[in-house]
Design a protein around this motif. Structure first.
Motif, PDB file in Angstrom:
ATOM      1  N   VAL A  65       1.034  -1.112   0.174  1.00  0.00           N
ATOM      2  CA  VAL A  65       0.109  -0.146  -0.221  1.00  0.00           C
ATOM      3  C   VAL A  65       0.821   1.282   0.072  1.00  0.00           C
ATOM      4  O   VAL A  65       0.416   2.083  -0.696  1.00  0.00           O
ATOM      5  CB  VAL A  65      -0.922  -0.002   1.165  1.00  0.00           C
ATOM      6  CG1 VAL A  65      -0.197   0.270   2.526  1.00  0.00           C
ATOM      7  CG2 VAL A  65      -2.022   1.267   1.061  1.00  0.00           C
ATOM      8  N   VAL A  66       1.962   1.279   0.677  1.00  0.00           N
ATOM      9  CA  VAL A  66       2.813   2.460   0.733  1.00  0.00           C
ATOM     10  C   VAL A  66       3.521   2.624  -0.531  1.00  0.00           C
ATOM     11  O   VAL A  66       3.771   3.708  -1.083  1.00  0.00           O
ATOM     12  CB  VAL A  66       4.060   2.291   1.802  1.00  0.00           C
ATOM     13  CG1 VAL A  66       5.010   3.226   1.758  1.00  0.00           C
ATOM     14  CG2 VAL A  66       3.214   2.100   3.139  1.00  0.00           C
ATOM     15  N   GLN A  67       4.018   1.429  -1.370  1.00  0.00           N
ATOM     16  CA  GLN A  67       4.475   1.526  -2.432  1.00  0.00           C
ATOM     17  C   GLN A  67       3.369   2.361  -3.660  1.00  0.00           C
ATOM     18  O   GLN A  67       3.697   3.088  -4.296  1.00  0.00           O
ATOM     19  CB  GLN A  67       4.992   0.302  -3.057  1.00  0.00           C
ATOM     20  CG  GLN A  67       6.217  -0.372  -2.264  1.00  0.00           C
ATOM     21  CD  GLN A  67       6.506  -1.660  -2.892  1.00  0.00           C
ATOM     22  OE1 GLN A  67       5.556  -2.604  -3.426  1.00  0.00           O
ATOM     23  NE2 GLN A  67       7.475  -2.352  -2.106  1.00  0.00           N
ATOM     24  N   ASN A  68       2.161   1.721  -3.418  1.00  0.00           N
ATOM     25  CA  ASN A  68       1.292   2.554  -4.306  1.00  0.00           C
ATOM     26  C   ASN A  68       1.212   3.904  -4.213  1.00  0.00           C
ATOM     27  O   ASN A  68       0.751   4.391  -5.172  1.00  0.00           O
ATOM     28  CB  ASN A  68      -0.164   1.552  -4.060  1.00  0.00           C
ATOM     29  CG  ASN A  68      -0.084   0.166  -4.645  1.00  0.00           C
ATOM     30  OD1 ASN A  68       0.699  -0.198  -5.163  1.00  0.00           O
ATOM     31  ND2 ASN A  68      -1.165  -0.482  -4.167  1.00  0.00           N
ATOM     32  N   TRP A  69       0.962   4.327  -2.691  1.00  0.00           N
ATOM     33  CA  TRP A  69       0.923   5.651  -2.385  1.00  0.00           C
ATOM     34  C   TRP A  69       2.197   6.481  -3.105  1.00  0.00           C
ATOM     35  O   TRP A  69       1.782   7.544  -3.703  1.00  0.00           O
ATOM     36  CB  TRP A  69       0.944   5.942  -0.944  1.00  0.00           C
ATOM     37  CG  TRP A  69      -0.212   5.409  -0.165  1.00  0.00           C
ATOM     38  CD1 TRP A  69      -1.389   5.073  -1.036  1.00  0.00           C
ATOM     39  CD2 TRP A  69      -0.457   5.067   1.284  1.00  0.00           C
ATOM     40  NE1 TRP A  69      -2.354   4.843   0.250  1.00  0.00           N
ATOM     41  CE2 TRP A  69      -1.809   4.847   1.373  1.00  0.00           C
ATOM     42  CE3 TRP A  69       0.454   5.578   2.202  1.00  0.00           C
ATOM     43  CZ2 TRP A  69      -2.291   4.960   2.698  1.00  0.00           C
ATOM     44  CZ3 TRP A  69      -0.007   5.237   3.338  1.00  0.00           C
ATOM     45  CH2 TRP A  69      -1.411   4.853   3.848  1.00  0.00           C
ATOM     46  N   ILE A  70       3.210   6.040  -2.827  1.00  0.00           N
ATOM     47  CA  ILE A  70       4.598   6.831  -3.538  1.00  0.00           C
ATOM     48  C   ILE A  70       4.358   6.714  -4.899  1.00  0.00           C
ATOM     49  O   ILE A  70       4.768   7.967  -5.627  1.00  0.00           O
ATOM     50  CB  ILE A  70       5.650   5.944  -2.999  1.00  0.00           C
ATOM     51  CG1 ILE A  70       5.770   6.424  -1.516  1.00  0.00           C
ATOM     52  CG2 ILE A  70       6.968   6.851  -3.900  1.00  0.00           C
ATOM     53  CD1 ILE A  70       6.835   5.602  -0.818  1.00  0.00           C
ATOM     54  N   ALA A  71       4.113   5.537  -5.597  1.00  0.00           N
ATOM     55  CA  ALA A  71       4.171   5.471  -7.174  1.00  0.00           C
ATOM     56  C   ALA A  71       2.824   6.652  -7.704  1.00  0.00           C
ATOM     57  O   ALA A  71       3.231   7.341  -8.629  1.00  0.00           O
ATOM     58  CB  ALA A  71       3.743   4.185  -7.436  1.00  0.00           C
ATOM     59  N   ASP A  72       1.797   6.545  -6.977  1.00  0.00           N
ATOM     60  CA  ASP A  72       0.351   7.345  -7.424  1.00  0.00           C
ATOM     61  C   ASP A  72       0.936   8.612  -7.273  1.00  0.00           C
ATOM     62  O   ASP A  72       0.525   9.549  -8.124  1.00  0.00           O
ATOM     63  CB  ASP A  72      -0.655   6.977  -6.857  1.00  0.00           C
ATOM     64  CG  ASP A  72      -1.334   5.701  -7.211  1.00  0.00           C
ATOM     65  OD1 ASP A  72      -0.827   4.958  -8.066  1.00  0.00           O
ATOM     66  OD2 ASP A  72      -2.075   5.215  -6.538  1.00  0.00           O
ATOM     67  N   ALA A  73       1.768   9.108  -6.171  1.00  0.00           N
ATOM     68  CA  ALA A  73       1.927  10.459  -6.217  1.00  0.00           C
ATOM     69  C   ALA A  73       3.169  11.018  -7.217  1.00  0.00           C
ATOM     70  O   ALA A  73       2.995  12.103  -7.533  1.00  0.00           O
ATOM     71  CB  ALA A  73       2.521  10.676  -4.556  1.00  0.00           C
TER      72      ALA A  73
ATOM     73  N   VAL B 140       3.278  10.002 -10.270  1.00  0.00           N
ATOM     74  CA  VAL B 140       2.518  10.060 -11.388  1.00  0.00           C
ATOM     75  C   VAL B 140       1.828  11.334 -11.389  1.00  0.00           C
ATOM     76  O   VAL B 140       1.728  12.203 -12.172  1.00  0.00           O
ATOM     77  CB  VAL B 140       1.639   8.930 -11.654  1.00  0.00           C
ATOM     78  CG1 VAL B 140       0.720   9.032 -13.048  1.00  0.00           C
ATOM     79  CG2 VAL B 140       2.360   7.457 -11.943  1.00  0.00           C
ATOM     80  N   ALA B 141       1.119  11.637 -10.414  1.00  0.00           N
ATOM     81  CA  ALA B 141       0.200  12.770 -10.240  1.00  0.00           C
ATOM     82  C   ALA B 141       1.030  14.080 -10.422  1.00  0.00           C
ATOM     83  O   ALA B 141       0.697  14.948 -11.069  1.00  0.00           O
ATOM     84  CB  ALA B 141      -0.455  12.567  -8.707  1.00  0.00           C
ATOM     85  N   VAL B 142       2.290  14.159  -9.832  1.00  0.00           N
ATOM     86  CA  VAL B 142       2.888  15.443  -9.605  1.00  0.00           C
ATOM     87  C   VAL B 142       3.632  15.639 -11.207  1.00  0.00           C
ATOM     88  O   VAL B 142       3.453  16.804 -11.643  1.00  0.00           O
ATOM     89  CB  VAL B 142       4.125  15.193  -8.598  1.00  0.00           C
ATOM     90  CG1 VAL B 142       5.318  16.255  -9.002  1.00  0.00           C
ATOM     91  CG2 VAL B 142       3.704  15.302  -7.313  1.00  0.00           C
ATOM     92  N   GLU B 143       3.893  14.495 -11.718  1.00  0.00           N
ATOM     93  CA  GLU B 143       4.448  14.642 -13.125  1.00  0.00           C
ATOM     94  C   GLU B 143       3.317  15.117 -14.001  1.00  0.00           C
ATOM     95  O   GLU B 143       3.806  15.963 -14.898  1.00  0.00           O
ATOM     96  CB  GLU B 143       5.136  13.422 -13.588  1.00  0.00           C
ATOM     97  CG  GLU B 143       6.217  12.959 -12.987  1.00  0.00           C
ATOM     98  CD  GLU B 143       7.467  13.948 -12.833  1.00  0.00           C
ATOM     99  OE1 GLU B 143       7.664  14.503 -13.753  1.00  0.00           O
ATOM    100  OE2 GLU B 143       8.083  13.801 -11.957  1.00  0.00           O
ATOM    101  N   GLN B 144       2.193  14.818 -13.845  1.00  0.00           N
ATOM    102  CA  GLN B 144       1.097  14.956 -14.583  1.00  0.00           C
ATOM    103  C   GLN B 144       0.704  16.725 -14.602  1.00  0.00           C
ATOM    104  O   GLN B 144       0.504  17.372 -15.283  1.00  0.00           O
ATOM    105  CB  GLN B 144      -0.204  14.231 -14.462  1.00  0.00           C
ATOM    106  CG  GLN B 144      -0.206  13.002 -15.061  1.00  0.00           C
ATOM    107  CD  GLN B 144      -1.307  11.952 -14.556  1.00  0.00           C
ATOM    108  OE1 GLN B 144      -1.850  12.236 -13.242  1.00  0.00           O
ATOM    109  NE2 GLN B 144      -1.768  11.587 -15.409  1.00  0.00           N
TER     110      GLN B 144
END
Length: 404
Positions: free
Chosen positions: A300-308, A310-314
């Motif tokens: 779950v922590v890995q997902n949070w970091i990965a999603d963050a 992606v979102a910042v790059e967008q």
């Protein structure tokens, strides 16, 4: 498309990053400790003045202002990555570089619409960081998301304007160096064009009839570094007619001109806040164990970091596109993009900060880490400079109009 920064931007980025590492980040704890010893919570800790002097010495000063006569002469596209860097320490870095709201917007108004006397008296000391200012538009008794609702009355009597009204959440007004208000009110409340009823006037803080009544808190924070947010009463406050900015009836248009750059500047800094949150998440994840393994190994922590990430790059790409459009087709031509970033950036960064707080547990909501205060600031920007719903309404109508 070429996504590379130009040579001047790269050079300023390198200097600003070095300034942050050498001076700003080490000053965060120092400022916190110094503030606890100040006689007034609204005074700047001494380390802030030291940061301002160092930033000015290094030429990292007034970077926000595109007017080369008064500021650094950077385009929005050049300024975007620099504002992002200052957003990593929003309590100190914008103030240290004289790029903090609301002074930035007020300087832009004076540079664009002020006359020579107004520039000499108010713009020059603001540019020098000698005084602070406030922008008085929002009112507690009306829905100020529709600026035509404001009720503060500005009537002319001979060679004076008389201002009567009640404002609140007037950013910067609690700071002891705040010496001037830009006040928006109605000079023609019964005029046929609701967008020509408003005007803006300069009102010195020490004008009789001006009362800074109280500090307004934001999620319990008083936002000392930005000079707080105040309720201000104007009770028959009189100023010379020469304190009018621009023309009578021009207040609404000036407000729109002021808020466009202000909105993108907030979004630029928000990306820096998100980057700081991602860094803090990663540091926490590799330093803490739970249920037999590091937090960094928890899915779950890995997902949070990965999603963050992606979102910042967008968001960054959308903000850079908006900055480029403002530079090439003007604020009006970039209206849709400005609204899009103002909707997308705060809500996305709030989500990233929320997960970072969750990862830190009790520490995340405490004063020992910056996350709670960053969250309060980001969440407030879903309201400030126009709430999300107003931007959504306008953007949707613009899209639908293509098909009508």
């Amino acid at each position: 498309m070429d996504f590379a920064f130009d040579a001047r931007t790269e050079e300023l980025r390198a200097r600003l990053l070095a300034f942050m590492d050498a001076h700003v980040y080490p000053a965060e704890q120092v400022a916190h400790e110094q503030r606890e010893r100040l006689s007034s919570p609204w005074e700047n800790p001494p380390v802030v003045e030291e940061l301002k002097a160092e930033a000015r010495r290094q030429g990292l000063w007034n970077l926000f202002l595109p007017d080369a006569e008064y500021g650094a002469g950077l385009t929005n596209l050049q300024y975007a990555p620099l504002a992002e860097i200052t957003g990593r320490s929003p309590q100190l870095a914008p103030t240290a570089t004289n790029c903090a709201a609301p002074d930035t917007g007020n300087m832009e108004v004076l540079a664009q619409f002020g006359d020579e006397r107004q520039k000499k008296q108010w713009l020059e000391p603001l540019l020098a960081g000698e005084i602070r200012s406030a922008f008085a538009m929002t009112e507690p008794d009306v829905a100020s998301s529709d600026a035509t609702n404001i009720t503060t009355h500005i009537r002319r009597e001979g060679d004076e304007y008389v201002i009567t009204g009640r404002k609140w959440y007037i950013s910067g007004a609690m700071h002891p160096d705040c010496t001037i208000f830009i006040v928006m009110g109605k000079t023609d409340p019964d005029g046929p064009d609701i967008r020509r009823q408003q005007s803006m006037v300069l009102v010195p803080r020490d004008t009789p009839g001006v009362t800074v009544k109280r500090a307004m808190r934001v999620f319990g924070y008083e936002d000392h570094y930005h000079g707080g947010h105040a309720e201000v009463i104007f009770d028959e406050a009189r100023v010379p007619v020469s304190n009018l900015i621009g023309e009578e009836g021009g207040g609404f248009a000036i407000a729109q001109a002021r808020l466009g750059p202000g909105r993108i500047h907030h979004c630029m800094r928000l990306i820096g806040m998100a980057e700081r949150a991602i860094e803090l998440m990663c540091r926490r994840a590799v330093s803490r164990d739970a249920f037999g393994k590091a937090l960094a190994q928890q899915g779950v922590v890995q997902n949070w970091i990965a999603d963050a990430r992606v979102a910042v790059e967008q968001l960054r790409l959308l903000v850079l596109k908006t900055a480029w459009m403002m530079d090439t087709v003007g604020n009006r031509g970039a209206h849709t993009e400005i609204q899009a970033i103002k909707i997308a950036t705060p809500r996305t960064v709030v989500g990233i900060l929320d997960r970072a707080i969750q990862l830190y547990g009790a520490g995340g909501v405490s004063q020992d880490f910056p996350l709670a205060e960053l969250y309060a600031g980001a969440r407030t920007l879903m309201i400030a400079d126009g709430p999300d719903e107003v931007h959504q309404r306008s953007l949707a109508r613009r899209e639908i109009k293509k098909y009508v």
